[in-house]
Write an enzyme that holds these catalytic residues in place. Structure first.
Site, PDB file in Angstrom:
ATOM      1  N   ASP A  16       2.715  -8.171   2.300  1.00  0.00           N
ATOM      2  CA  ASP A  16       1.501  -7.365   2.145  1.00  0.00           C
ATOM      3  C   ASP A  16       0.462  -7.770   3.179  1.00  0.00           C
ATOM      4  OD1 ASP A  16      -0.175  -5.501   1.074  1.00  0.00           O
ATOM      5  OD2 ASP A  16      -0.515  -6.547  -0.816  1.00  0.00           O
ATOM      6  N   ASN A  64       5.281   3.900  -2.379  1.00  0.00           N
ATOM      7  CA  ASN A  64       4.831   4.047  -0.981  1.00  0.00           C
ATOM      8  C   ASN A  64       5.007   5.468  -0.434  1.00  0.00           C
ATOM      9  OD1 ASN A  64       5.841   0.691   0.029  1.00  0.00           O
ATOM     10  ND2 ASN A  64       3.807   1.424  -0.496  1.00  0.00           N
TER      11      ASN A  64
HETATM   12  C1  FPP Z   1       2.358  -3.862   3.504  1.00  0.00           C
HETATM   13  O1  FPP Z   1       1.269  -3.733   4.327  1.00  0.00           O
HETATM   14  C2  FPP Z   1       3.652  -3.517   4.081  1.00  0.00           C
HETATM   15  C3  FPP Z   1       4.403  -2.400   3.769  1.00  0.00           C
HETATM   16  C4  FPP Z   1       3.962  -1.279   2.958  1.00  0.00           C
HETATM   17  C5  FPP Z   1       5.772  -2.266   4.156  1.00  0.00           C
HETATM   18  C6  FPP Z   1       6.025  -2.140   5.592  1.00  0.00           C
HETATM   19  C7  FPP Z   1       6.704  -3.342   6.026  1.00  0.00           C
HETATM   20  C8  FPP Z   1       6.982  -3.569   7.276  1.00  0.00           C
HETATM   21  C9  FPP Z   1       6.624  -2.624   8.348  1.00  0.00           C
HETATM   22  C10 FPP Z   1       7.766  -4.737   7.631  1.00  0.00           C
HETATM   23  C11 FPP Z   1       9.067  -4.163   8.069  1.00  0.00           C
HETATM   24  C12 FPP Z   1      10.183  -4.955   7.684  1.00  0.00           C
HETATM   25  C13 FPP Z   1      11.425  -4.684   8.105  1.00  0.00           C
HETATM   26  C14 FPP Z   1      12.531  -5.488   7.598  1.00  0.00           C
HETATM   27  C15 FPP Z   1      11.727  -3.609   9.049  1.00  0.00           C
HETATM   28  P1  FPP Z   1       0.140  -2.735   3.880  1.00  0.00           P
HETATM   29  O2  FPP Z   1       0.232  -1.524   4.718  1.00  0.00           O
HETATM   30  O3  FPP Z   1       0.208  -2.469   2.408  1.00  0.00           O
HETATM   31  O4  FPP Z   1      -1.133  -3.579   4.212  1.00  0.00           O
HETATM   32  P2  FPP Z   1      -2.589  -3.391   3.612  1.00  0.00           P
HETATM   33  O5  FPP Z   1      -2.502  -3.646   2.128  1.00  0.00           O
HETATM   34  O6  FPP Z   1      -3.375  -4.434   4.330  1.00  0.00           O
HETATM   35  O7  FPP Z   1      -3.033  -1.993   3.936  1.00  0.00           O
END
Ligand code: FPP
Length: 238
Positions: A16, A64
């Site tokens: 996160d 998501n």
């Molecule tokens: C959280 O950050 C992350 C995600 C919703 C998932 C996306 C993950 C990645 C891009 C890593 C990829 C991994 C692989 C294995 C390809 P957020 O957007 O929720 O952050 P925030 O809460 O600060 O907005």
């Protein structure tokens, strides 16, 4: 007092803070996800080197899908790039790729890349890398309940083992340690059945900054925990 020893067999991570990491630097959310993907790549390798047998990354939850379409597209593009770029490494590191979640709903290119890597790493045994994709813990539990109901089993046959065998994690140990970055203190529908006795580690560090040193801090903290599984301290082996 007895301590949990050594390296957890199964680490599950809620990655996160990509968005906040980018915002702090005046960058786009996309750049945050790119940096988050680089971190994921490094953490996979580091866990493998440390002897972790199962690593689960919460990559895309069912919830998501409510994000903006272009952000969803970018996350899956990054996933495909990661899989294409890492295929050889995963094979060489003997890492088996598995998906936790409903793959049928994923974009075609993601399904294709995942299927190829799963096929090429099917015989890899040193570590299992689970990517939780389109994943919901509650949905996973309902899915298992439906599968058991379809078998018309007598109620006494519905044991914890029978139930666990219908989960995406079938055959894998429950997570010993669940890590969540970015200061949020929630489980967010992650591994609800499997998390029963997991130890939790929360850090304010945003996911793109979660490096090998941060991982080692989490592991040192875990190593100092007393895991009692419902017993008293006196009942535990010395
Ligand atoms: C959280 O950050 C992350 C995600 C919703 C998932 C996306 C993950 C990645 C891009 C890593 C990829 C991994 C692989 C294995 C390809 P957020 O957007 O929720 O952050 P925030 O809460 O600060 O907005």
């Amino acid at each position: 007092m007895p301590r949990s020893t050594g390296i957890p067999a199964h680490i599950a991570i809620i990655m996160d803070g990509n968005g906040r990491w980018a915002q702090k630097r005046g960058l786009s959310r996309s750049e945050g996800h790119c940096a988050g993907t680089r971190t994921a790549k490094d953490i996979v390798t580091r866990c493998r080197e440390l002897g972790v047998r199962h690593l689960t990354l919460y990559t895309f939850s069912r919830e998501n899908w409510s994000r903006p379409k272009d952000e969803i597209g970018l996350i899956f593009d990054l996933l495909v790039q990661y899989l294409r770029g890492e295929l050889q490494n995963l094979v060489e590191q003997d890492i088996h790729l598995a998906v936790l979640g409903e793959m049928a709903d994923l974009p075609f290119a993601a399904r294709q890349a995942l299927s190829l890597v799963m096929q090429k790493t099917a015989d890899c045994r040193t570590m299992t890398l689970n990517l939780a994709l389109n994943y919901s813990g509650r949905e996973e539990i309902l899915r298992a309940a439906r599968a058991l109901a379809a078998k018309n089993l007598p109620p006494e046959a519905i044991t914890e083992t029978a139930f666990a065998d219908e989960l995406y994690t079938k055959g894998q140990p429950d997570p010993d340690l669940i890590i969540r970055t970015s200061g949020e203190l929630r489980l967010s529908n992650y591994l609800l059945f499997q998390a029963a006795y997991a130890e939790f580690y929360f850090t304010d560090t945003l996911w793109p900054d979660f490096d090998a040193a941060e991982l080692e801090r989490a592991l040192a903290d875990y190593a100092g925990r007393q895991r009692r599984f419902g017993r008293t301290g006196e009942q535990l082996p010395a």
